[in-house]
Scaffold this motif. Sequence first.
Motif, PDB file in Angstrom:
ATOM      1  N   UNK A  82      -5.343   6.220   7.857  1.00  0.00           N
ATOM      2  CA  UNK A  82      -4.695   4.929   7.669  1.00  0.00           C
ATOM      3  C   UNK A  82      -4.546   4.660   6.173  1.00  0.00           C
ATOM      4  N   UNK A  83      -3.534   3.864   5.779  1.00  0.00           N
ATOM      5  CA  UNK A  83      -3.288   3.630   4.352  1.00  0.00           C
ATOM      6  C   UNK A  83      -4.502   3.114   3.581  1.00  0.00           C
ATOM      7  N   UNK A  84      -5.292   2.219   4.185  1.00  0.00           N
ATOM      8  CA  UNK A  84      -6.458   1.704   3.477  1.00  0.00           C
ATOM      9  C   UNK A  84      -7.477   2.814   3.240  1.00  0.00           C
ATOM     10  N   UNK A  85      -7.652   3.668   4.233  1.00  0.00           N
ATOM     11  CA  UNK A  85      -8.572   4.792   4.097  1.00  0.00           C
ATOM     12  C   UNK A  85      -8.083   5.767   3.031  1.00  0.00           C
ATOM     13  N   UNK A  86      -6.788   6.017   3.032  1.00  0.00           N
ATOM     14  CA  UNK A  86      -6.204   6.916   2.039  1.00  0.00           C
ATOM     15  C   UNK A  86      -6.439   6.378   0.625  1.00  0.00           C
ATOM     16  N   UNK A 144       1.928  -3.306   6.398  1.00  0.00           N
ATOM     17  CA  UNK A 144       1.539  -4.690   6.653  1.00  0.00           C
ATOM     18  C   UNK A 144       0.133  -5.029   6.192  1.00  0.00           C
ATOM     19  N   UNK A 145      -0.432  -4.226   5.290  1.00  0.00           N
ATOM     20  CA  UNK A 145      -1.782  -4.490   4.790  1.00  0.00           C
ATOM     21  C   UNK A 145      -1.770  -5.314   3.498  1.00  0.00           C
ATOM     22  N   UNK A 146      -0.696  -5.183   2.744  1.00  0.00           N
ATOM     23  CA  UNK A 146      -0.547  -5.946   1.512  1.00  0.00           C
ATOM     24  C   UNK A 146       0.753  -6.732   1.558  1.00  0.00           C
ATOM     25  N   UNK A 147       0.749  -7.867   0.913  1.00  0.00           N
ATOM     26  CA  UNK A 147       1.968  -8.650   0.755  1.00  0.00           C
ATOM     27  C   UNK A 147       2.228  -8.762  -0.737  1.00  0.00           C
ATOM     28  N   UNK A 148       3.066  -7.857  -1.223  1.00  0.00           N
ATOM     29  CA  UNK A 148       3.338  -7.757  -2.652  1.00  0.00           C
ATOM     30  C   UNK A 148       4.844  -7.726  -2.862  1.00  0.00           C
ATOM     31  N   UNK A 149       5.333  -8.582  -3.722  1.00  0.00           N
ATOM     32  CA  UNK A 149       6.747  -8.548  -4.071  1.00  0.00           C
ATOM     33  C   UNK A 149       7.039  -7.248  -4.814  1.00  0.00           C
ATOM     34  N   UNK A 199      -3.781 -10.042  -2.399  1.00  0.00           N
ATOM     35  CA  UNK A 199      -2.543  -9.528  -1.810  1.00  0.00           C
ATOM     36  C   UNK A 199      -2.746  -9.044  -0.368  1.00  0.00           C
ATOM     37  N   UNK A 200      -3.987  -9.063   0.107  1.00  0.00           N
ATOM     38  CA  UNK A 200      -4.274  -8.525   1.437  1.00  0.00           C
ATOM     39  C   UNK A 200      -3.848  -9.493   2.538  1.00  0.00           C
ATOM     40  N   UNK A 201      -3.288  -8.933   3.588  1.00  0.00           N
ATOM     41  CA  UNK A 201      -2.981  -9.712   4.777  1.00  0.00           C
ATOM     42  C   UNK A 201      -4.272  -9.872   5.589  1.00  0.00           C
ATOM     43  N   UNK A 202      -4.288 -10.785   6.564  1.00  0.00           N
ATOM     44  CA  UNK A 202      -5.505 -10.930   7.385  1.00  0.00           C
ATOM     45  C   UNK A 202      -5.976  -9.618   7.998  1.00  0.00           C
ATOM     46  N   UNK A 203      -5.020  -8.764   8.413  1.00  0.00           N
ATOM     47  CA  UNK A 203      -5.421  -7.478   8.998  1.00  0.00           C
ATOM     48  C   UNK A 203      -6.120  -6.612   7.961  1.00  0.00           C
ATOM     49  N   UNK A 204      -5.621  -6.642   6.742  1.00  0.00           N
ATOM     50  CA  UNK A 204      -6.253  -5.856   5.684  1.00  0.00           C
ATOM     51  C   UNK A 204      -7.632  -6.389   5.334  1.00  0.00           C
ATOM     52  N   UNK A 205      -7.778  -7.701   5.332  1.00  0.00           N
ATOM     53  CA  UNK A 205      -9.076  -8.294   5.005  1.00  0.00           C
ATOM     54  C   UNK A 205     -10.151  -7.849   5.994  1.00  0.00           C
ATOM     55  N   UNK A 206      -9.739  -7.634   7.223  1.00  0.00           N
ATOM     56  CA  UNK A 206     -10.703  -7.164   8.228  1.00  0.00           C
ATOM     57  C   UNK A 206     -11.098  -5.713   7.985  1.00  0.00           C
ATOM     58  N   UNK A 207     -10.330  -5.004   7.143  1.00  0.00           N
ATOM     59  CA  UNK A 207     -10.618  -3.593   6.851  1.00  0.00           C
ATOM     60  C   UNK A 207     -11.234  -3.412   5.459  1.00  0.00           C
ATOM     61  N   UNK A 208     -11.618  -4.508   4.824  1.00  0.00           N
ATOM     62  CA  UNK A 208     -12.125  -4.416   3.463  1.00  0.00           C
ATOM     63  C   UNK A 208     -13.314  -3.467   3.354  1.00  0.00           C
TER      64      UNK A 208
END
Length: 214
Positions: A82-86, A144-149, A199-208
């Motif tokens: 997964x991207x966060x793991x990578x 969908x893990x980060x919300x970055x312009x 910049x983390x979405x709620x889903x990403x925060x759960x994977x911190x």
Amino acid sequence: MPTTTAPARETTKDRILAVALELFNARGESGVTTAQIARELDISEGNLWYHFRTKRDLVNALFARMEGAIDEVLTRPAGPAAPMTHFAEYTRKSVETMWTYRFLFRDHATLLREDPERTARHAAFTERGVTFVSRILQGMTDAGLLKVERDQLAALATNAWIVGRYWIDFVESRGVDPVTNEAHVKGALAQMATLLRPYMTPRALRQTGVLLDG
């Protein structure tokens, strides 16, 4: 009967590089002479010169090894992780490598002034690193893990590289000796998580925890 492969024999050149790295990390490149390296190895200085004519040659060989280790990370396919793991795996490996060759980063200003070619290689190395981090962060955004312009992504990637690259300097500037590689890496990962958190979405925060654990 199954055959076993004997471990590769360590060459004199490998031993010289290993001892030079240990001494450079402990005392700084400017605080170590080729005579001291030879004495530590219990070989003649002439034997050392056979493999490395100057201390600059030693530093360049160690830089090449560090560069190769980092580039191996930069060119490794993302694979099924997964991207966060990578991102966590990339950060851990990069920071571990920088710790292993920490004299190159701690003494970088002096070392770069000594060798224009090394300066150019270091600049290219940095550019590759920032570009790679941008690609990982873009993948995390697409997932969908980060919300970055889009116009913020390059700056975020640069900041992430700076955290990993200058973490050693920051820790040591506070008078703290990061005795172990693991303690150093954990601190860098925690700081990286703090950088990305806004910049983390709620889903990403759960994977911190994935990032913190590396």
